[in-house]
Design an enzyme around this catalytic site. Structure first.
Site, PDB file in Angstrom:
ATOM      1  CB  ILE A 217      -0.973   0.006   1.205  1.00 54.38           C
ATOM      2  CG1 ILE A 217      -1.907   1.229   1.135  1.00 54.38           C
ATOM      3  CG2 ILE A 217      -0.247  -0.113   2.516  1.00 54.38           C
ATOM      4  CD1 ILE A 217      -3.059   1.174   2.134  1.00 54.38           C
ATOM      5  CB  ALA A 218       2.583   3.071  -1.998  1.00 51.86           C
TER       6      ALA A 218
ATOM      7  CG  ASN B 164       5.712   3.093   8.355  1.00 48.27           C
ATOM      8  OD1 ASN B 164       5.212   4.141   8.748  1.00 48.27           O
ATOM      9  ND2 ASN B 164       5.550   2.640   7.126  1.00 48.27           N
TER      10      ASN B 164
ATOM     11  CD  GLU C 226       4.828 -10.075   5.874  1.00 50.45           C
ATOM     12  OE1 GLU C 226       5.259  -9.561   4.823  1.00 50.45           O
ATOM     13  OE2 GLU C 226       4.892 -11.294   6.103  1.00 50.45           O
TER      14      GLU C 226
ATOM     15  CE1 TYR D 193      -1.941  -0.442   6.981  1.00 47.20           C
ATOM     16  CE2 TYR D 193       0.175  -0.813   8.026  1.00 47.20           C
ATOM     17  CZ  TYR D 193      -0.575  -0.546   6.893  1.00 47.20           C
ATOM     18  OH  TYR D 193       0.053  -0.375   5.686  1.00 47.20           O
TER      19      TYR D 193
END
Length: 147
Positions: free
Chosen positions: A69-70, A108, A103, A115
């Site tokens: 995801i970015a 981060n 993961e 999340y």
């Protein structure tokens, strides 16, 4: 206006955004191969028809895993990742997928907070999983969400 759409064809912005977000980005053929397979699904956040963020998942039976995801660094802090994840979770629920895994690097904290704010919980840890440009290795947390 922002739109979330399923990505069905390769877009060079996938490679650009990924390279700007991760130490080691994926190339054109990586994304092309994923998008050709029915095992993988990608959703993108578009602003004025330009891809701003995306999520790519794999699905096996009743479980899904976020492969990546970015968000374009210029578009970060606008809620794109959260909106994509909420869309994804709703989509998986409609497909009767029961769990979603991912993961995330332990270094981060912004992603971990995102999340956890959506209900993901740590179920494991992969020591020295991610490589950084300088050669350092970083643990990954394995997170899970019941969908």
């Amino acid at each position: 206006m922002n739109n979330i759409l399923q990505i069905e064809e390769f877009d060079s912005r996938l490679v650009q955004i990924h390279a700007q977000t991760f130490d080691f980005g994926w190339n054109d053929s990586d994304f092309s191969e994923y998008l050709k397979s029915e095992k993988y699904t990608a959703f993108g956040m578009y602003e004025a028809e330009r891809l701003q963020a995306f999520v790519l998942i794999s699905v096996v039976v009743d479980e899904a895993e976020i492969l990546t995801i970015a968000t374009d660094p210029a578009a970060q802090r606008r809620g794109h990742a959260r909106a994509l994840l909420q869309h994804l979770i709703a989509h998986l629920g409609q497909r009767h997928i029961h769990s979603l895994f991912l993961e995330v690097a332990v270094d981060n904290p912004a992603a971990i907070a995102l999340y956890e704010g959506l209900g993901f919980r740590q179920v494991g840890r992969r020591p020295l999983y991610y490589s950084r440009r300088g050669g350092a290795l970083v643990d990954a947390l394995i997170l899970s969400l019941a969908v």
